[in-house]
Design a protein around this motif. Structure first.
Motif, PDB file in Angstrom:
ATOM      1  N   GLY A  48      57.292  52.789 -19.452  1.00  0.00           N
ATOM      2  CA  GLY A  48      56.925  51.779 -20.433  1.00  0.00           C
ATOM      3  C   GLY A  48      55.679  51.989 -21.269  1.00  0.00           C
ATOM      4  N   LEU A 198      47.623  47.623 -16.387  1.00  0.00           N
ATOM      5  CA  LEU A 198      48.267  48.328 -15.284  1.00  0.00           C
ATOM      6  C   LEU A 198      47.268  48.594 -14.161  1.00  0.00           C
ATOM      7  CD1 LEU A 198      50.396  48.647 -17.500  1.00  0.00           C
ATOM      8  CD2 LEU A 198      50.902  50.904 -16.566  1.00  0.00           C
ATOM      9  N   LEU A 209      51.955  51.016  -8.095  1.00  0.00           N
ATOM     10  CA  LEU A 209      51.650  50.799  -9.510  1.00  0.00           C
ATOM     11  C   LEU A 209      52.178  49.435  -9.918  1.00  0.00           C
ATOM     12  CD1 LEU A 209      50.867  51.575 -12.419  1.00  0.00           C
ATOM     13  CD2 LEU A 209      53.012  52.834 -12.586  1.00  0.00           C
ATOM     14  N   ARG A 213      56.424  43.915 -17.937  1.00  0.00           N
ATOM     15  CA  ARG A 213      57.466  44.019 -18.948  1.00  0.00           C
ATOM     16  C   ARG A 213      57.348  42.873 -19.956  1.00  0.00           C
ATOM     17  NH1 ARG A 213      57.500  48.489 -18.047  1.00  0.00           N
ATOM     18  NH2 ARG A 213      59.178  49.890 -17.450  1.00  0.00           N
ATOM     19  N   ARG A 219      57.392  45.020 -13.808  1.00  0.00           N
ATOM     20  CA  ARG A 219      57.817  46.298 -13.235  1.00  0.00           C
ATOM     21  C   ARG A 219      56.759  46.754 -12.234  1.00  0.00           C
ATOM     22  NH1 ARG A 219      61.887  49.538 -11.988  1.00  0.00           N
ATOM     23  NH2 ARG A 219      61.927  51.613 -12.895  1.00  0.00           N
ATOM     24  N   TYR A 221      56.040  49.627  -8.752  1.00  0.00           N
ATOM     25  CA  TYR A 221      56.518  50.796  -8.007  1.00  0.00           C
ATOM     26  C   TYR A 221      55.659  50.971  -6.758  1.00  0.00           C
ATOM     27  CZ  TYR A 221      58.089  52.258 -12.757  1.00  0.00           C
ATOM     28  OH  TYR A 221      58.637  52.333 -14.014  1.00  0.00           O
ATOM     29  N   THR A 293      53.276  59.365 -12.921  1.00  0.00           N
ATOM     30  CA  THR A 293      51.952  58.780 -12.684  1.00  0.00           C
ATOM     31  C   THR A 293      51.049  58.815 -13.920  1.00  0.00           C
ATOM     32  OG1 THR A 293      52.240  59.912 -10.575  1.00  0.00           O
ATOM     33  CG2 THR A 293      50.269  58.582 -10.821  1.00  0.00           C
ATOM     34  N   GLY A 294      51.280  59.759 -14.815  1.00  0.00           N
ATOM     35  CA  GLY A 294      50.429  59.829 -16.005  1.00  0.00           C
ATOM     36  C   GLY A 294      51.032  59.152 -17.220  1.00  0.00           C
ATOM     37  N   TYR A 384      45.194  59.990 -20.504  1.00  0.00           N
ATOM     38  CA  TYR A 384      46.128  58.855 -20.497  1.00  0.00           C
ATOM     39  C   TYR A 384      46.527  58.450 -21.907  1.00  0.00           C
ATOM     40  CZ  TYR A 384      48.442  54.879 -18.328  1.00  0.00           C
ATOM     41  OH  TYR A 384      49.390  54.000 -17.882  1.00  0.00           O
TER      42      TYR A 384
END
Ligand code: PHB
Length: 390
Positions: A48, A198, A209, A213, A219, A221, A293-294, A384
């Motif tokens: 995202g 985030l 993480l 949304r 969202r 993880y 992850t990035g 990032y």
């Protein structure tokens, strides 16, 4: 049935559709095919985060300004470890932010823009094969009709299981990769946001993480074993695991709700070189994948096609075929920076099976070095946001 076009593109994900769009702005026609239906692509949950350059590419080239209207600018992220959050302020460090705007929406915008502009995109095809020497794509279309698309150049934008990539002879290609001994358990929950930005959490139980949304769906993880079966996890167990990974003395907790989607995502770091072989050019996941992850995967695909559209224009409109030689080296310079960044974020934040006490304390020392110094934080912010010095 035979169609003649200038560029034949295999794969109607963001890379293939964006390339087709950019080429059309310069009067170069293309045909894009995909073996998935439009609905299948729209219903796949993907990542995202858009770098500011990616969002600008969508808006400035006339794909859609929806990203600027419906997307959410994020000016930083939280790195959470030892039960405390440490903010990395992108705006202050590198003068840029990123956009939370799901890849599915990027796809919808691109597919709509292509049909608005009369682009030739064929979804739901099967039995695709390509010929690199006499460039052509052959397939059976969604009505069962055998089709051939003859072209000057072929582009493989057909994702991590690319069939185009296999056309590069084994003796001429190098596949560099790294596997990770973990995967991500990804969920969508019907709940309000738990955080405005985030949260990337390191914890003794592994990485988590917290992403967002919409106002109503979020969202998230968490790191899991690669063989995890998502179906056997109850909602309660998932929440317990997520809450444990973000818990801390500051009392941070996640807002829970029904879990409407759950998948285990496996990933690896992968680069296929060269990115060009004769009339074939590879773009996006067909040429490289990164661990999530990035948040670099989609952005790298868009960066590829930005370079690719430029060299294809020179090759086809200015008769400068040597321009095609520039594509791989220029794209790969960014790809390898993103590979390093994604690998670094992944290994810094995940619990590595078999890690010793030394390994874990070193990781925490690394996180403190990053969050505790402007140089460290800026290094993360550059990666990032994708604002790497030229
Ligand atoms: C997501 O929102 O799906 C997402 C965000 C950041 C990541 C990966 C996935 O690094």
């Amino acid at each position: 049935m035979m169609t003649r076009t200038q560029v034949g593109i295999v794969g109607a994900g963001p890379a293939g559709l964006m390339l087709s769009h950019l080429l059309s702005l310069n009067g170069i026609d293309s045909v894009v095919i995909d073996n998935r239906t439009r609905l299948e692509i729209e219903n796949t949950v993907r990542a995202g985060i858009l770098e500011a350059d990616s969002a600008r590419l969508l808006a400035d080239t006339g794909v859609s300004d929806r990203v600027l209207r419906d997307g959410h600018p994020h000016e930083g992220i939280d790195l959470r470890f030892g039960g405390e959050s440490h903010r990395i302020d992108f705006r202050a460090l590198v003068g840029e932010s990123v956009w939370l705007y799901p890849q599915t929406d990027v796809f919808v915008d691109l597919a709509n823009a292509r049909s608005r502009d009369g682009g030739d995109v064929r979804f739901g095809v099967r039995d695709t094969c390509v010929d690199v020497d006499a460039p052509a794509i052959r397939f059976v279309d969604s009505d069962g009709v055998a089709q051939e698309v003859r072209c000057d150049l072929l582009v493989g934008a057909d994702g991590s299981r690319s069939i185009c990539r296999d056309q590069v002879p084994e003796a001429l290609r190098t596949f560099s990769f790294r596997e990770y001994p973990f995967a991500w358990f990804g969920i969508i929950t019907q709940a309000p946001r738990s955080a405005e930005e985030l949260v990337y959490a390191h914890s003794p139980r592994g990485f988590a993480l917290i992403s967002q949304r919409t106002e109503t769906h979020q969202r998230m993880y968490f790191q899991c074993g690669p063989e995890t079966d998502a179906a056997v996890w109850s909602d309660d167990r998932i929440w317990e695991e997520l809450q444990a990974r973000v818990a801390g003395p500051d009392g941070f907790t996640l807002k829970e709700g029904p879990i409407t989607e759950r998948t285990v995502l496996r990933f690896r770091s992968f680069v296929a070189e060269p990115m060009r072989y004769g009339n074939l050019l590879l773009a996006g996941d067909a040429a490289h994948t990164v661990p999530p992850t990035g948040a670099k995967g989609l952005n790298l695909a868009l960066a590829d096609v930005r370079v690719l559209s430029e060299v294809v224009e020179r090759a086809l409109l200015k008769n400068d075929r040597d321009a095609l030689d520039e594509y791989g080296p220029r794209a790969l310079a960014r790809v390898w920076k993103a590979q390093h960044f994604s690998y670094w974020m992944t290994t810094m934040l995940h619990a590595l099976p078999g890690a010793t006490d030394f390994d874990v304390r070193r990781q925490l020392g690394e996180l403190r070095s990053v969050t505790g110094s402007e140089a460290g934080s800026r290094f993360l912010a550059e990666g990032y946001t994708g604002c790497w010095p030229a």
